[in-house]
Design a protein around this motif. Structure first.
Motif, short mmCIF file in Angstrom:
data_model
loop_
_atom_site.label_atom_id
_atom_site.label_comp_id
_atom_site.label_asym_id
_atom_site.label_seq_id
_atom_site.Cartn_x
_atom_site.Cartn_y
_atom_site.Cartn_z
N GLY A 1 0.70 -1.23 0.12
CA GLY A 1 0.04 0.06 -0.16
C GLY A 1 0.81 1.12 0.07
N PRO A 2 0.29 2.42 -0.27
CA PRO A 2 0.98 3.73 -0.23
C PRO A 2 1.77 3.85 1.25
CG PRO A 2 -1.02 3.98 -1.20
CD PRO A 2 -1.19 2.45 -0.50
N ILE A 3 2.67 4.57 1.13
CA ILE A 3 3.34 4.96 2.27
C ILE A 3 2.97 6.49 2.89
CG2 ILE A 3 5.83 5.45 3.32
CD1 ILE A 3 6.75 3.68 1.31
N ASP A 4 2.44 6.46 3.98
CA ASP A 4 1.97 7.40 4.61
C ASP A 4 2.84 8.17 5.32
OD1 ASP A 4 -0.38 8.69 4.61
OD2 ASP A 4 -1.32 7.06 5.93
N GLU A 5 3.32 9.74 4.89
CA GLU A 5 4.21 10.49 5.61
C GLU A 5 4.23 11.75 5.04
OE1 GLU A 5 6.35 12.00 8.06
OE2 GLU A 5 6.15 10.18 8.29
N ARG B 1 1.49 17.91 -8.57
CA ARG B 1 0.36 16.77 -8.85
C ARG B 1 0.96 15.59 -7.95
NH1 ARG B 1 0.00 15.79 -15.08
NH2 ARG B 1 -1.26 14.23 -14.47
N VAL B 2 2.00 15.36 -7.43
CA VAL B 2 2.48 14.49 -6.72
C VAL B 2 1.26 14.19 -5.64
CG1 VAL B 2 4.16 13.13 -5.43
CG2 VAL B 2 4.71 14.30 -7.46
N ASN B 3 0.70 13.12 -5.28
CA ASN B 3 -0.17 13.15 -4.27
C ASN B 3 0.05 11.47 -3.47
OD1 ASN B 3 -1.43 10.87 -5.90
ND2 ASN B 3 -2.66 12.49 -6.80
N GLU B 4 0.98 10.53 -3.86
CA GLU B 4 1.45 9.37 -3.24
C GLU B 4 3.07 9.30 -3.09
OE1 GLU B 4 -2.25 6.45 -3.83
OE2 GLU B 4 -1.29 7.00 -5.64
N LEU B 5 3.25 8.40 -2.22
CA LEU B 5 4.57 7.77 -2.08
C LEU B 5 4.30 6.47 -2.10
CD1 LEU B 5 5.69 9.88 1.04
CD2 LEU B 5 6.14 10.50 -1.54
N LEU B 6 4.91 5.67 -3.29
CA LEU B 6 4.56 4.18 -3.49
C LEU B 6 5.88 3.35 -3.33
CD1 LEU B 6 2.06 4.61 -6.34
CD2 LEU B 6 1.43 4.35 -3.92
N PRO B 7 5.76 2.23 -2.64
CA PRO B 7 6.84 1.37 -2.69
C PRO B 7 6.68 0.42 -4.09
CG PRO B 7 5.04 0.52 -1.32
CD PRO B 7 4.69 1.79 -1.75
N ALA B 8 7.74 0.01 -4.35
CA ALA B 8 7.72 -0.79 -5.64
C ALA B 8 6.77 -1.77 -5.55
CB ALA B 8 9.25 -1.34 -5.87
N PRO B 9 6.27 -2.16 -6.84
CA PRO B 9 5.27 -3.35 -6.72
C PRO B 9 5.81 -4.56 -6.57
CG PRO B 9 5.55 -2.60 -8.98
CD PRO B 9 6.33 -1.63 -7.98
N TRP B 10 5.25 -5.46 -5.96
CA TRP B 10 5.96 -6.95 -5.55
C TRP B 10 4.94 -7.82 -5.01
CZ3 TRP B 10 6.24 -9.49 -1.04
CH2 TRP B 10 5.64 -8.95 0.17
N LEU B 11 4.87 -9.07 -5.39
CA LEU B 11 4.04 -10.17 -4.76
C LEU B 11 4.64 -11.11 -3.98
CD1 LEU B 11 1.21 -10.69 -7.58
CD2 LEU B 11 1.04 -9.36 -5.36
N ASP B 12 4.33 -11.57 -2.87
CA ASP B 12 4.95 -12.72 -2.34
C ASP B 12 4.65 -14.07 -3.01
OD1 ASP B 12 6.38 -14.04 -0.31
OD2 ASP B 12 4.86 -14.02 1.08
N GLY B 13 5.45 -15.24 -2.82
CA GLY B 13 5.20 -16.16 -3.53
C GLY B 13 6.29 -16.43 -4.62
N ILE B 14 7.33 -15.83 -4.79
CA ILE B 14 8.24 -16.12 -5.86
C ILE B 14 9.08 -17.40 -5.58
CG2 ILE B 14 10.26 -14.84 -5.02
CD1 ILE B 14 8.88 -14.89 -8.59
N ASP B 15 9.12 -17.73 -4.45
CA ASP B 15 10.07 -18.64 -3.95
C ASP B 15 9.41 -20.04 -4.02
OD1 ASP B 15 12.25 -17.42 -3.50
OD2 ASP B 15 11.64 -16.81 -1.26
N SER B 16 7.99 -20.10 -3.66
CA SER B 16 7.11 -21.30 -3.96
C SER B 16 6.73 -21.58 -5.14
CB SER B 16 5.96 -21.16 -2.85
OG SER B 16 5.20 -20.00 -3.04
N ASP B 17 6.56 -20.51 -5.92
CA ASP B 17 6.17 -20.91 -7.38
C ASP B 17 6.65 -19.52 -8.24
OD1 ASP B 17 4.62 -21.27 -9.65
OD2 ASP B 17 2.73 -20.46 -8.90
N PRO B 18 7.98 -19.96 -8.81
CA PRO B 18 8.79 -19.04 -9.49
C PRO B 18 8.15 -18.71 -10.86
CG PRO B 18 9.67 -20.98 -9.35
CD PRO B 18 8.70 -21.04 -8.55
#
Length: 636
Positions: free
Chosen positions: A54-58, A72-89
């Protein structure tokens, strides 16, 4: 998509996207290099709405980012990622990440030395091992010198062009070999690159197979080689665009080798999550949930307390107190937007006020302070005015741009041309957050004031000022239209003393706290002549661990702090590089910004120091050569 063309080609830590491998940077993979694409190509659809992303609140940092990157910048976003790369590469997680493109776009066969562009269809790509994305590679299938059917590796041709306006381009091999003309034998001639090695710089021969013309890369290097290079094409490959107005840099492009450290410098902002400047926990919560609280009139507060999640956090405050807080926060926001400050936004004042407040806000997961009952240990009275253990802190970082060839000036954002992160004004910027712990030390104001009066007119301090002026002239004077003030943003005598004390403590603490010195960071609160400050924050901010294991905070316990301070100051008296180190002072023609300091006694890693190991001098803290220059004439 074919199984031979899987998307994932490697991985980097989130912190790398802030400091070494962000938008527009070249990232070296084992077999080729890639360029991080602009924000327009990042896809957050697979991760939006998930609980683990989710967006970072600061709010404080977001306001500062808007002042630099646009309103125009209204959000601080971390890089997109999903868990599970090790179990299902090969699963959904393998298709989520930061977009890249192969760059440089010219490859060389390691067997026959053929040189061609990626889109020439001479080279093929394979990435068919889901669990081994680092094995992705380009190869030359039709190579005339391949042995026993083995397909030789094709590696990036290691030269690119960059300019001080932030542009990056492939090296024009065909035009270079033919000296700006077309090949007389073929419209798309075949090329060859022969890397001959040697100890006199680049010895790489470029040859046109079609017509036989050849030329050595040495003719493109250095000041003499600049006349053999074309004008910059104003290309931003990470955006897939060329600037229509052309390149604004008055200097010709430079030839860089892929992997050169000056091909990309991050322009970042960081802030600690501290209570609002008023010290009010209510103001902090209102600012944090501004989007949900501010639109509602006072008459709806009773309804909102039951229906709006943000209002449930305000249960211990009355409607009148909430309304007053909303007005205070709104006034502060309007003032910031109407009267933007010159230079970088001020993110340190709120932190200084939080550490020095008469009453601290209630502890939380983002910011928790503790002061021992005895405060400053008796042996350190006169050395420190306050010692605070920062048991919890949270630092948020945001990438607002980047530069090439020249690093951004830490005080003046307008001296270096910053390359854009997106084709249009961005609505978000890449961000990351880390949690850690720290020690806040405050030195006595009267001690620093007396020391400043004592050293400000000495020969040693004059040489530091002269070196700073020369440093600024050498790097920035040709970038400013009109009068150039070489002493603008001079950090002052206080900063040199506080910065040197910080480095002495960091090197000593790292030996005992369990963290490496590269895992520690510093924030110096020196203030200005009109608003002098005297604080040092040494803290952990590492992304691969919580950083709150207590190893650093425990060093502020009275007995340990006394021992550490004694050792730091005693070690500063001697350096194994003395007398060379002890006698060093910046003087013409040198323009380095340190005195009695070196890798043996004071320097720390670049990730630790906030000023790149500049503004350091042992003689201003302990008696090295002239005792009257020392802030601390003796050890505690």
């Amino acid at each position: 998509m074919s199984a031979h063309h899987r998307r994932r080609v490697g991985s980097v830590r989130p912190s790398h996207l802030m400091f070494t491998s962000g938008v527009g940077a070249l990232v070296d993979m084992p077999n080729f290099s890639v360029l991080i694409r602009g924000l327009d190509d990042w896809n957050f659809d697979p991760v939006k709405g998930r609980e683990d992303w989710g967006p970072i609140d600061e709010p404080r940092l977001l306001g500062a980012v808007r002042a630099i990157a646009g309103m125009r910048v209204n959000e601080l976003l971390p890089a997109p990622w999903l868990d599970g790369i090790d179990s299902d590469p090969a699963g959904p997680a393998s298709r989520v990440g930061v977009p890249t493109m192969p760059f440089p776009a010219w490859l060389r066969c390691t067997a026959c030395n053929e040189l061609a562009a990626v889109d020439s269809q001479i080279f093929c790509f394979e990435n068919d091992k889901a669990r081994r994305p680092h094995d992705a590679r380009f190869f030359h299938d039709s190579c005339t010198r391949k042995k026993s059917g083995r397909r030789p590796l094709a590696v990036p041709a290691r030269f690119v062009l960059a300019c001080t306006a932030g542009h990056l381009d492939d090296f024009p091999y065909r035009e270079f070999v033919h000296r700006g003309d077309a090949c007389p034998k073929a419209p798309q001639p075949r090329m060859q690159m022969d890397d001959r090695g040697g100890n006199l710089g680049a010895n790489v021969q470029i040859r046109c197979i079609s017509c036989g013309q050849q030329r050595n890369m040495r003719e493109a290097m250095g000041q003499r080689g600049e006349q053999n290079l074309p004008r910059c094409r104003a290309r931003h490959p990470h955006l897939g665009t060329f600037e229509t107005s052309g390149c604004s840099s008055p200097l010709p492009p430079k030839v860089l080798v892929t992997g050169a450290s000056n091909q990309w410098f991050a322009q970042t902002l960081s802030a600690l999550s501290v209570p609002a400047s008023s010290g009010s926990e209510l103001d902090t919560l209102v600012e944090k949930h501004w989007g949900a609280i501010s639109p509602l009139p006072r008459g709806m507060y009773m309804y909102a307390r039951e229906q709006v999640a943000a209002f449930r956090l305000l249960g211990k405050w009355s409607d009148d107190q909430i309304e007053e807080s909303v007005q205070r926060v709104r006034s502060a926001k309007e003032k910031t937007e109407q009267e933007p400050d010159m230079g970088y936004p001020d993110l340190r004042t709120a932190e200084w006020q939080a550490f020095t407040a008469a009453e601290w806000s209630e502890p939380n997961d983002d910011f928790t302070l503790y002061r021992a009952i005895e405060g400053v240990p008796l042996p350190l009275k006169g050395y420190f005015e306050d010692v605070i253990q920062v048991e919890r802190l949270r630092e948020v970082r945001a990438l607002v741009g980047f530069t090439r060839l020249d690093a951004p000036d830490p005080d003046d954002p307008d001296l270096i041309t910053v390359a854009p992160l997106s084709r249009d004004h961005p609505s978000w910027v890449p961000s990351s957050e880390v949690r850690g712990e720290g020690i806040f030390l405050r030195l006595p104001d009267n001690l620093l004031n007396r020391w400043v009066e004592r050293v400000s007119d000495t020969d040693a301090m004059h040489k530091h000022r002269d070196a700073y002026a020369q440093f600024r002239k050498n790097r920035y004077s040709d970038r400013v239209q009109g009068p150039f003030d070489p002493m603008m943003h001079w950090p002052g005598e206080r900063y040199i003393a506080l910065h040197t004390v910080s480095h002495l403590l960091i090197r000593t603490i790292a030996l005992e706290c369990g963290y490496s010195s590269a895992s520690l960071s510093e924030r110096i609160y020196a203030g200005t002549d009109d608003d002098p400050r005297s604080g040092i924050l040494i803290y952990t901010a590492v992304p691969d661990a919580e950083g709150t294991l207590g190893g650093l905070v425990s060093q502020a316990e009275p007995e340990r702090l006394v021992r550490l301070t004694r050792r730091a100051l005693q070690d500063a008296l001697r350096c194994s590089s003395d007398p060379l180190c002890a006698e060093r002072l910046p003087q013409p023609p040198a323009d380095f910004l340190h005195g009695a300091a070196c890798h043996v006694c004071l320097f720390v890693s670049e990730t630790t120091c906030e000023r790149g190991n500049r503004f350091l001098d042992r003689r201003f803290v302990v008696p090295v050569d002239e005792p009257e220059l020392a802030l601390f004439p003796g050890a505690p």
